[in-house]
Design a protein around this motif. Sequence first.
Motif, PDB file in Angstrom:
ATOM      1  N   UNK A   1      -6.304  17.627  -6.197  1.00 24.71           N
ATOM      2  CA  UNK A   1      -4.910  17.792  -5.796  1.00 24.71           C
ATOM      3  C   UNK A   1      -4.607  19.267  -5.538  1.00 24.71           C
ATOM      4  N   UNK A   2      -4.037  19.568  -4.392  1.00 29.58           N
ATOM      5  CA  UNK A   2      -3.701  20.948  -4.071  1.00 29.58           C
ATOM      6  C   UNK A   2      -2.230  21.265  -4.325  1.00 29.58           C
ATOM      7  N   UNK A   3      -1.402  20.206  -4.318  1.00 31.54           N
ATOM      8  CA  UNK A   3       0.040  20.407  -4.418  1.00 31.54           C
ATOM      9  C   UNK A   3       0.420  20.697  -5.868  1.00 31.54           C
ATOM     10  N   UNK A   4       1.140  21.774  -6.089  1.00 33.43           N
ATOM     11  CA  UNK A   4       1.427  22.195  -7.457  1.00 33.43           C
ATOM     12  C   UNK A   4       2.575  21.422  -8.084  1.00 33.43           C
ATOM     13  N   UNK A   5       3.196  20.543  -7.331  1.00 30.88           N
ATOM     14  CA  UNK A   5       4.325  19.783  -7.879  1.00 30.88           C
ATOM     15  C   UNK A   5       4.036  18.301  -8.071  1.00 30.88           C
ATOM     16  N   UNK A   6       3.297  17.682  -7.163  1.00 31.48           N
ATOM     17  CA  UNK A   6       3.242  16.223  -7.121  1.00 31.48           C
ATOM     18  C   UNK A   6       2.590  15.631  -8.368  1.00 31.48           C
ATOM     19  N   UNK A   7       1.689  16.401  -9.003  1.00 32.09           N
ATOM     20  CA  UNK A   7       1.049  15.860 -10.201  1.00 32.09           C
ATOM     21  C   UNK A   7       2.055  15.663 -11.328  1.00 32.09           C
ATOM     22  N   UNK A   8       3.202  16.342 -11.232  1.00 33.26           N
ATOM     23  CA  UNK A   8       4.216  16.212 -12.286  1.00 33.26           C
ATOM     24  C   UNK A   8       4.680  14.773 -12.439  1.00 33.26           C
ATOM     25  N   UNK A   9       4.695  14.025 -11.364  1.00 34.95           N
ATOM     26  CA  UNK A   9       4.958  12.593 -11.464  1.00 34.95           C
ATOM     27  C   UNK A   9       3.655  11.805 -11.487  1.00 34.95           C
ATOM     28  N   UNK A  10       2.714  12.187 -10.639  1.00 37.00           N
ATOM     29  CA  UNK A  10       1.564  11.301 -10.420  1.00 37.00           C
ATOM     30  C   UNK A  10       0.650  11.192 -11.639  1.00 37.00           C
ATOM     31  N   UNK A  11       0.465  12.285 -12.381  1.00 40.69           N
ATOM     32  CA  UNK A  11      -0.464  12.183 -13.508  1.00 40.69           C
ATOM     33  C   UNK A  11       0.074  11.268 -14.608  1.00 40.69           C
ATOM     34  N   UNK A  12       1.376  11.028 -14.600  1.00 40.79           N
ATOM     35  CA  UNK A  12       1.971  10.192 -15.643  1.00 40.79           C
ATOM     36  C   UNK A  12       2.127   8.735 -15.235  1.00 40.79           C
ATOM     37  N   UNK A  13       1.766   8.425 -14.010  1.00 37.00           N
ATOM     38  CA  UNK A  13       1.992   7.057 -13.527  1.00 37.00           C
ATOM     39  C   UNK A  13       1.241   6.007 -14.351  1.00 37.00           C
ATOM     40  N   UNK A  14      -0.044   6.196 -14.666  1.00 38.96           N
ATOM     41  CA  UNK A  14      -0.725   5.132 -15.429  1.00 38.96           C
ATOM     42  C   UNK A  14      -0.043   4.810 -16.766  1.00 38.96           C
ATOM     43  N   UNK A  15       0.269   5.817 -17.609  1.00 42.45           N
ATOM     44  CA  UNK A  15       0.935   5.439 -18.866  1.00 42.45           C
ATOM     45  C   UNK A  15       2.338   4.881 -18.672  1.00 42.45           C
ATOM     46  N   UNK A  16       3.032   5.337 -17.648  1.00 48.95           N
ATOM     47  CA  UNK A  16       4.372   4.775 -17.392  1.00 48.95           C
ATOM     48  C   UNK A  16       4.257   3.285 -17.068  1.00 48.95           C
TER      49      UNK A  16
ATOM     50  N   UNK B   1       0.869  -1.175   0.000  1.00 53.78           N
ATOM     51  CA  UNK B   1       0.000   0.000   0.000  1.00 53.78           C
ATOM     52  C   UNK B   1       0.907   1.226   0.000  1.00 53.78           C
ATOM     53  N   UNK B   2       0.689   2.124  -0.949  1.00 56.52           N
ATOM     54  CA  UNK B   2       1.592   3.260  -1.116  1.00 56.52           C
ATOM     55  C   UNK B   2       0.864   4.402  -1.814  1.00 56.52           C
ATOM     56  N   UNK B   3       1.587   5.456  -2.105  1.00 57.76           N
ATOM     57  CA  UNK B   3       1.061   6.590  -2.864  1.00 57.76           C
ATOM     58  C   UNK B   3       1.700   6.590  -4.245  1.00 57.76           C
ATOM     59  N   UNK B   4       0.957   7.060  -5.247  1.00 62.19           N
ATOM     60  CA  UNK B   4       1.422   6.864  -6.628  1.00 62.19           C
ATOM     61  C   UNK B   4       2.730   7.599  -6.963  1.00 62.19           C
ATOM     62  N   UNK B   5       3.053   8.678  -6.293  1.00 64.11           N
ATOM     63  CA  UNK B   5       4.323   9.341  -6.615  1.00 64.11           C
ATOM     64  C   UNK B   5       5.520   8.451  -6.271  1.00 64.11           C
TER      65      UNK B   5
END
Lengths: 195, 180
Positions: free
Chosen positions: B113-128, B77-81
């Motif tokens: 999402x409120x954090x302006x940085x974390x989506x930079x990795x997280x939004x790309x996780x599914x295609x990666x 169990x973890x977070x996507x980033x």
Amino acid sequence: MRRIEALAHLVELTEHDPLVVTCAATSRELASLADRDNHLYLLDSMGLVGSVATGLAIAVDGSDVRKVIGIEGDGSLLMNPNVLPTGGYLAPDRLLMVLLDNRVYGSTAGLPTYADRVDLGALAAASGWTVGTADDEASLRAEFARLAETPGPALLHVRIEAGNAADIAKLLVDPVSITLRFTAWLTARLPRPAA
Amino acid sequence: MGTRTYAQAAAAGIWASGAKHVGYIPSVTVAPVIQALVETDGGRDGVSEHVTPLSREEEAVGVLGALPLAGSFGAVVMQDNGFGNNLTALTTFSVSYHLPLLIVANTRGSLGEYNSMIHSISQHVPPILRTLGIPVVELDRRSSVDDWHDVIAEAGTHAVMTYRPVVVLASFWNTDGKVA
């Protein structure tokens, strides 16, 4: 003591133990000495030996397996040093890591690791591991025997010379074949589905 | 069944998947999942016999991913980033050695999402993950609590049947949970 000389002793000492081995030169040299069903070669998972050995040590708890043995290098351990606090925290009874410390990245042009200035055995001790040290063949065998009977996470810190054995063939096998062979060997020694 | 939370359903789904041991890397979003896992395993304060904290995602792949070698099965169990930390372990160990593993990760790359940085990795996780051949199943507010349970349980079965890691990405936005 050279790596392959240390490995020759470990081959004799681990015939009946699950053995998780770090990648590149260490796996190749071990396989050149003996390629057994109880050998789990991690062909390219740098730094993962301690984590895999920890998971297996948890899984074999309650079985007749005395220890899960990890053979790790100083460079590889430094790629995932979390192994030490995690092993100390989880404290599986049947975990024994043998750290072959030559103070260089032996498979990577002999570039230096931190181990010249940082005592990895002391880091393990600070994390709750029982630590033994060896710098020759006699102390390797004696400390291995002691730690193999010591409950809880144990680390045998072996100082070895830098340099790889000559003319050792690459280990060009399908990892799945390693999985099937090792799993069959280990599960045959577990009395019930492991936790 | 109707009164449980999404987090409780996720935890029950993990156990129903056949996982014998769970390792987690903390996040505030999955904290209720971890709490439910620990409580149902008879523990407290984030620790139980079969639920243990880990400090980084790559070691979670090593520790839990090794269990099938002993005839067992584990979950993370973890977070996507954190997939940025464990892709090498996932590919060179779990994928290459054909070792099943269930990973349930909360998402931080989209709505809520409120954090302006974390989506930079997280939004790309599914295609990666899909590029690497790792199956991804996505859950969000549009699915019921019971569906979360069933999907997570079946994802574990799918991992075992196909000898590979399977990832469930769960968005808690607009559920009874929280994004962060």
